[in-house]
Write a protein that holds these residues in place. Structure first.
Motif: not given
Length: 121
Positions: A16-26, A1-14
């Motif tokens: 998802r995009l950020i979370s997907s990229a972060l998850r793919a990078a570990g 499990m990698g480092q936890r990054i808090l993603v704060v945005d009112d847009s669900p699509s943004v």
């Protein structure tokens, strides 16, 4: 499990995009829908870093950063400011509030991951 990054945005699509990229990078993304929700989440889960949007309901990005920095869990945590705005005054406000990185939307995954890697050392 990698480092936890808090993603704060009112847009669900943004989020998802950020979370997907972060998850793919570990990394382990945790999402919040606005600044107020992010303060609640950060109080229960200590993130290694935060990526926050500016324009959100309830509590905007600068307001979130100011409130986050006043809490024990916000001290020393790198905050990356993400916005469609490029106004120098807003950048100054974000920096004075405690942001250490700045990204403009739209962004690409590679750029996002480079900034995250840089602020995490």
């Amino acid at each position: 499990m990698g480092q936890r990054i808090l993603v704060v945005d009112d847009s669900p699509s943004v989020r998802r995009l950020i979370s997907s990229a972060l998850r793919a990078a570990g990394y382990e993304p945790t999402e919040a829908v606005d600044g107020q929700n992010a303060l609640q989440v950060a109080g229960t889960v200590r993130p290694a870093a935060v990526i926050t949007d500016q324009n959100m309901p309830n509590l905007d990005g600068v307001g979130f950063i100011r409130a986050f920095r006043m809490r024990p869990e916000g001290r020393g945590v790198p905050v990356i400011f993400l916005s469609t705005e490029t106004d120098a005054t807003l950048k100054t406000k974000a920096r004075e509030a405690g942001a250490i990185g700045w990204m403009t939307k739209p962004f690409d995954d590679r750029q996002l991951l480079q900034v995250v890697k840089k602020v995490l050392g």
